[in-house]
Design a protein around this motif. Sequence first.
Motif, PDB file in Angstrom:
ATOM      1  N   TYR A  31      -0.790  -9.683  -6.994  1.00  0.00           N
ATOM      2  CA  TYR A  31       0.189  -9.285  -6.082  1.00  0.00           C
ATOM      3  C   TYR A  31      -0.157  -7.852  -5.386  1.00  0.00           C
ATOM      4  O   TYR A  31      -0.624  -7.116  -6.549  1.00  0.00           O
ATOM      5  CB  TYR A  31       1.941  -9.296  -6.356  1.00  0.00           C
ATOM      6  CG  TYR A  31       2.208 -10.453  -6.581  1.00  0.00           C
ATOM      7  CD1 TYR A  31       2.662 -11.276  -5.530  1.00  0.00           C
ATOM      8  CD2 TYR A  31       2.619 -10.871  -7.744  1.00  0.00           C
ATOM      9  CE1 TYR A  31       3.154 -12.432  -5.733  1.00  0.00           C
ATOM     10  CE2 TYR A  31       3.116 -12.228  -8.190  1.00  0.00           C
ATOM     11  CZ  TYR A  31       3.610 -12.983  -7.099  1.00  0.00           C
ATOM     12  OH  TYR A  31       4.058 -14.114  -7.175  1.00  0.00           O
ATOM     13  N   SER A  32      -0.069  -7.379  -4.270  1.00  0.00           N
ATOM     14  CA  SER A  32      -0.597  -6.258  -3.749  1.00  0.00           C
ATOM     15  C   SER A  32       0.813  -5.542  -3.395  1.00  0.00           C
ATOM     16  O   SER A  32       1.530  -6.003  -2.092  1.00  0.00           O
ATOM     17  CB  SER A  32      -1.736  -6.420  -2.765  1.00  0.00           C
ATOM     18  OG  SER A  32      -2.246  -5.199  -2.252  1.00  0.00           O
ATOM     19  N   LYS A  33       0.935  -4.481  -3.740  1.00  0.00           N
ATOM     20  CA  LYS A  33       2.255  -3.766  -3.203  1.00  0.00           C
ATOM     21  C   LYS A  33       1.980  -2.207  -2.701  1.00  0.00           C
ATOM     22  O   LYS A  33       0.699  -1.807  -3.033  1.00  0.00           O
ATOM     23  CB  LYS A  33       3.388  -3.703  -4.255  1.00  0.00           C
ATOM     24  CG  LYS A  33       3.820  -4.964  -4.645  1.00  0.00           C
ATOM     25  CD  LYS A  33       4.704  -4.880  -5.841  1.00  0.00           C
ATOM     26  CE  LYS A  33       5.304  -6.010  -6.393  1.00  0.00           C
ATOM     27  NZ  LYS A  33       6.188  -5.961  -7.674  1.00  0.00           N
ATOM     28  N   TYR A  80      -2.167 -12.611  -3.533  1.00  0.00           N
ATOM     29  CA  TYR A  80      -3.692 -13.302  -3.404  1.00  0.00           C
ATOM     30  C   TYR A  80      -4.131 -14.037  -4.605  1.00  0.00           C
ATOM     31  O   TYR A  80      -3.822 -13.897  -5.572  1.00  0.00           O
ATOM     32  CB  TYR A  80      -4.717 -12.075  -3.242  1.00  0.00           C
ATOM     33  CG  TYR A  80      -4.335 -10.997  -2.212  1.00  0.00           C
ATOM     34  CD1 TYR A  80      -4.643 -11.531  -0.540  1.00  0.00           C
ATOM     35  CD2 TYR A  80      -3.585  -9.721  -2.347  1.00  0.00           C
ATOM     36  CE1 TYR A  80      -4.256 -10.574   0.412  1.00  0.00           C
ATOM     37  CE2 TYR A  80      -3.449  -9.109  -1.067  1.00  0.00           C
ATOM     38  CZ  TYR A  80      -3.828  -9.380   0.162  1.00  0.00           C
ATOM     39  OH  TYR A  80      -3.359  -8.692   1.442  1.00  0.00           O
ATOM     40  N   VAL A 131      -2.122   0.624  -1.731  1.00  0.00           N
ATOM     41  CA  VAL A 131      -1.826  -0.260  -2.576  1.00  0.00           C
ATOM     42  C   VAL A 131      -2.346  -0.205  -3.856  1.00  0.00           C
ATOM     43  O   VAL A 131      -2.976   0.398  -4.264  1.00  0.00           O
ATOM     44  CB  VAL A 131      -2.393  -1.680  -1.833  1.00  0.00           C
ATOM     45  CG1 VAL A 131      -1.768  -1.948  -0.344  1.00  0.00           C
ATOM     46  CG2 VAL A 131      -3.985  -2.016  -2.121  1.00  0.00           C
ATOM     47  N   ASP A 132      -1.463  -0.873  -4.688  1.00  0.00           N
ATOM     48  CA  ASP A 132      -1.892  -0.701  -6.312  1.00  0.00           C
ATOM     49  C   ASP A 132      -2.929  -1.814  -6.549  1.00  0.00           C
ATOM     50  O   ASP A 132      -3.584  -1.631  -7.347  1.00  0.00           O
ATOM     51  CB  ASP A 132      -0.537  -1.254  -6.888  1.00  0.00           C
ATOM     52  CG  ASP A 132       0.038  -2.635  -6.579  1.00  0.00           C
ATOM     53  OD1 ASP A 132      -0.421  -3.205  -5.912  1.00  0.00           O
ATOM     54  OD2 ASP A 132       1.140  -2.869  -7.219  1.00  0.00           O
ATOM     55  N   ASN A 133      -3.061  -2.828  -5.802  1.00  0.00           N
ATOM     56  CA  ASN A 133      -4.315  -3.786  -6.088  1.00  0.00           C
ATOM     57  C   ASN A 133      -4.793  -4.097  -4.786  1.00  0.00           C
ATOM     58  O   ASN A 133      -4.241  -4.841  -3.739  1.00  0.00           O
ATOM     59  CB  ASN A 133      -3.607  -5.186  -6.712  1.00  0.00           C
ATOM     60  CG  ASN A 133      -3.332  -4.692  -7.919  1.00  0.00           C
ATOM     61  OD1 ASN A 133      -3.892  -4.377  -9.067  1.00  0.00           O
ATOM     62  ND2 ASN A 133      -1.839  -5.455  -8.427  1.00  0.00           N
ATOM     63  N   ARG A 134      -6.297  -3.981  -4.638  1.00  0.00           N
ATOM     64  CA  ARG A 134      -6.833  -4.269  -3.408  1.00  0.00           C
ATOM     65  C   ARG A 134      -7.588  -5.619  -3.560  1.00  0.00           C
ATOM     66  O   ARG A 134      -8.005  -6.180  -4.698  1.00  0.00           O
ATOM     67  CB  ARG A 134      -7.917  -3.159  -3.256  1.00  0.00           C
ATOM     68  CG  ARG A 134      -7.508  -1.632  -2.986  1.00  0.00           C
ATOM     69  CD  ARG A 134      -8.943  -0.615  -3.148  1.00  0.00           C
ATOM     70  NE  ARG A 134      -8.131   0.544  -3.018  1.00  0.00           N
ATOM     71  CZ  ARG A 134      -9.188   1.825  -3.303  1.00  0.00           C
ATOM     72  NH1 ARG A 134     -10.654   1.531  -3.660  1.00  0.00           N
ATOM     73  NH2 ARG A 134      -8.608   2.755  -3.138  1.00  0.00           N
TER      74      ARG A 134
END
Length: 273
Positions: free
Chosen positions: A146-148, A133, A170-173
């Motif tokens: 990045y979102s994983k 993103y 996810v780790d990052n929203r």
Amino acid sequence: MRSKLVAALAGVFTLALYSSMAVGSKYNFPEPQSIIARETYDMHIWIMWICLVIFIGVFGVMFYSILKHRKSLGYKAANFHHSTTVEVIWTVIPCIILVVMALPATKTVIAMKDTSSPDMTIKATGYQWMWGYDYLQGEGEGISFYSKLSTPRAQYENKAPKGENYLLEVDNRVVVPVGKKVRVIITANDVLHAWWVPALGIKQDAIPGFIRDTWFTADAPGIYRGQCAELCGKDHGFMPIVVEVMNADDYSKWVAAQLSASAVKTSMHIENK
């Protein structure tokens, strides 16, 4: 008289059962959280009601004819080839029904494509198997991450109990403010993906080498989950999307924290050189 009453009660029961299933079923659309999602949901319910009425009408006439005009009651088959009037009726009525359904559907589709005048723009890039993103315009410009998938490996290897949001963590929203028009530019780095968040009424293919866009305006703060909706390889089911909608003040604080963290990382990178 008794049979007609039973038939009427059965019809009312069927309509009530369908209505309750449409509202409460886990297989139905999630509660809409944007104007496009709401219009899509309303269209879905409206068209399903039309289909239900047609179903009851067609099968009602068919079963009535079978039961009331059977040979054992002394009825004889009618001997005719065609009726121009009937053919006109069964051609015109479906056309009218289609037009009635198409007009509001077309209005919603046109609204879906209107990405003009956004308050902010986010680029979403699909990778095997995660999302990237970039906040391109508006408050938060310059943020990138990045979102994983963050569901513990032990859960999908059946070594631990499944969590509440299994495979939807996810780790990052993606964080956005409530009530703001958010344009999402969507592409892919490798193969076909699709960015899909049903509660927000978004589903757009991510195509390598092409730019597609969509938009949403979230009605209320909350966390809304989605997934990649295009088969993209062995870990296709491990590409969740999580959008967190915040009020304006909380969003500004999140932006400040992200930009500050980014500045620290940049400074450390320069020093290491």
